[in-house]
Design an enzyme around this catalytic site. Sequence first.
Site, PDB file in Angstrom:
ATOM      1  N   GLU A  34       0.839  -1.194   0.000  1.00  0.00           N
ATOM      2  CA  GLU A  34       0.000   0.000   0.000  1.00  0.00           C
ATOM      3  C   GLU A  34       0.874   1.243   0.000  1.00  0.00           C
ATOM      4  O   GLU A  34       1.841   1.330   0.766  1.00  0.00           O
ATOM      5  CB  GLU A  34      -0.916  -0.004   1.228  1.00  0.00           C
ATOM      6  CG  GLU A  34      -1.645   1.287   1.508  1.00  0.00           C
ATOM      7  CD  GLU A  34      -2.469   1.797   0.332  1.00  0.00           C
ATOM      8  OE1 GLU A  34      -2.435   3.011   0.059  1.00  0.00           O
ATOM      9  OE2 GLU A  34      -3.136   0.972  -0.329  1.00  0.00           O
ATOM     10  N   ALA A  35       0.531   2.206  -0.866  1.00  0.00           N
ATOM     11  CA  ALA A  35       1.327   3.425  -0.977  1.00  0.00           C
ATOM     12  C   ALA A  35       1.197   4.318   0.245  1.00  0.00           C
ATOM     13  O   ALA A  35       2.105   5.090   0.562  1.00  0.00           O
ATOM     14  CB  ALA A  35       0.907   4.203  -2.228  1.00  0.00           C
ATOM     15  N   HIS A 467     -16.411   7.667  -8.140  1.00  0.00           N
ATOM     16  CA  HIS A 467     -16.592   6.252  -8.486  1.00  0.00           C
ATOM     17  C   HIS A 467     -15.891   5.931  -9.801  1.00  0.00           C
ATOM     18  O   HIS A 467     -16.398   5.158 -10.610  1.00  0.00           O
ATOM     19  CB  HIS A 467     -18.091   5.940  -8.611  1.00  0.00           C
ATOM     20  CG  HIS A 467     -18.894   6.294  -7.413  1.00  0.00           C
ATOM     21  ND1 HIS A 467     -20.205   6.720  -7.486  1.00  0.00           N
ATOM     22  CD2 HIS A 467     -18.569   6.288  -6.097  1.00  0.00           C
ATOM     23  CE1 HIS A 467     -20.661   6.963  -6.264  1.00  0.00           C
ATOM     24  NE2 HIS A 467     -19.677   6.716  -5.403  1.00  0.00           N
TER      25      HIS A 467
END
Length: 528
Positions: A34-35, A467
Site C-alpha cells: 500500500e502506498a 466512483h
Amino acid sequence: MDSFDYVIVGAGPGGCVLANRLSADPAIRVALVEAGPPNKNYLIDMPKGFGKLLTGSPFVTHYPTEPDATGQAYVWARGKTLGGSTSVNGMAYSRGQPEDYDGWEAMGATGWGWKTMLKAFREIEDHELGADEMRGAGGPLHVGVNKVRHPVNDAVLEAARANGLPVRPDNNREDQAGIGPMAHMIKNAKRMSAADAFLTPVRSRRNLIVITNARANRILFEGRRATGVELAIAGGTRTLSATREVLVCAGAFETPKLLMLSGIGPAEHLTAHGIAVLQDSPSVGTNMAEHRGIALQYQLKDKLSHNPQFSGWRLILNGIRYYLTKTGVLSYGSHELMGFAKVVPQSRTADTQLFISPFSRVPGAPRPMFEKEPGAQCLIYPTRPTSRGTVTLRSADPADLPVIAPNALDTDYDRHVSVEMVRYVRKLFDTAPLSDLVTDETLPGAEVESDEEILQAIRTKGTWGFHTCGTARMGSDPASVIDPQLRVRGVEGLRVVDASVFPTIPSCNTTAPVAALAWRAAEIIRAA
C-alpha cells in the site's frame, strides 16, 4: 529480493479481499503493498470524520484534473491507506442492477453477469436485515441500515410515495427503484472499511505480509512475464519477487499509470515519455467513467436541520457524545436516505441515484462547512453516464500524478438525464408534506430554469461521485486491456482486480462491486 507467490499492489477493497482469500492457503506467501500509511486514526473510525479526511490528510491523495470544455478544473480525492477509499468515503453500500452486469457480459466480459456477481455479493455480506435470496449474512463485510428517524426524512418518504416512488427498507434488490434508509458499511457506530472487513481478521497469518508507505514504481518483467514489483520506500527502493503472479489493485488512476510506466499502454504515448514499449495497448487509460451530479439544497421553515450540530459548542458536545455513547450525528454516514428513480420514461430501470439528509453545506467552501440557516440536501447523479474521459502519464517519473481529463456531460444522453433528474427532485420537494417544510431552493436556485441553465449549474456547482472506473477495460475483443480472467493482454503473470476493469460504470457506488469482483477473482486465480 523478497520472494512471494503473489504480490498485490494496492490495499483498497480489491487488494484486501485478495489478500484475505489467497492467504487462506498457508502454503502460499502473499505480499500486500500500500502506498499510504496504516489506517490508524480516530477520524477513520468515526463515520462523520470522512469530511475532514477528504479535505486534507495523509490518508488521501488529491488528483487535479484537466479543465473541461467550460474551463472548469477539479480536484478528486482518493484514499491512500489500508482499505483505500473505503477508509475515507461516505460508507454507502449499493450493488447496482442486474442489467449492469448482464450488460458487461453482453459486451464480452464473459462470466461476470448478474448471476455470478449476486453470488459473490451474498457471500461477502453480513447484512443486518438477514439473509434471503438477495442478501447475504455471515460474510466478512457488515452491512448496516441507517436507523435515524427525522421529521424531514419522514416527509421525504411521504412525498416519494405520493410521486409513485416506493419506500423500501432495502434498495439492494433486483429492482432498485425506490427510496429508504441508506445501507452503509457501519457496525456499532464505527466505519467498517475493506481493511476492517477483510484484512484485519487475517493479519496474524504468517504467510501474509503487509507493507505500507510503499509506492509501486513499476512492474518487473523477464521477457513478457511479470516477475515482481519495484517499490519506492523511505530511503530508496525495494524489490518484491512474485513467483506466480503480480495482482494490480491500485484503482482507476494508479492502475493505468502503473501499467504505462511498466511499458503497457499506447505505444506512441509511452515512447513520447521515453518508456520502452513492452505491449502496445492503446486502450489503457481510456474509457474512464465517473458519476457527475449536483447537490440540490433547500432552506427549511423550522429548525429541523442538523446544521447547528456541526459547529461551535454543539460540535464539541457531539464529539463527547460519540465517544461516550457511540450515538448522535457523528455516528451517521454521508447521508440518511438513499434512493433510485427513473426520471426518463425511456429508461428500463432506475437511471438516477439520490442521497438525502436534513443538512446543507456552504457552497464552494474549501472545507466542509454547514449553513447557519436550517437546510436539507439532495445529492443526485445519473447512474449510467455514457461520457468517457482519459488517464495519461504526466511524465515517466512514478512520483508524478497522472493527467486526468474527466469529459463529463459530453453526450446527449447524459445531458438529458441530468436535466430531468433536477426537475424530478424539484417536483419531489414541491410535494406535501415535504413542501410544507421548505421555504426556498438555495442551490442551484429556483431561478435556474432552462435546460442550459441547469447544465451550466451542474458544470460549475456540481459534484462527483468519486466512483471512477473503466480505465483498463475488461472484454473479449482484442482492443480490451484485460481478458475475462482479469489477465493483462499480451503479457503473462499479471492481472488487474479493481474498478479500472469495469467495462461500464455500474449504477451504484463502487465499493461493493469491487469487493465482489475480487471475491470472484480469487476463485479464478486459485483455480489457475
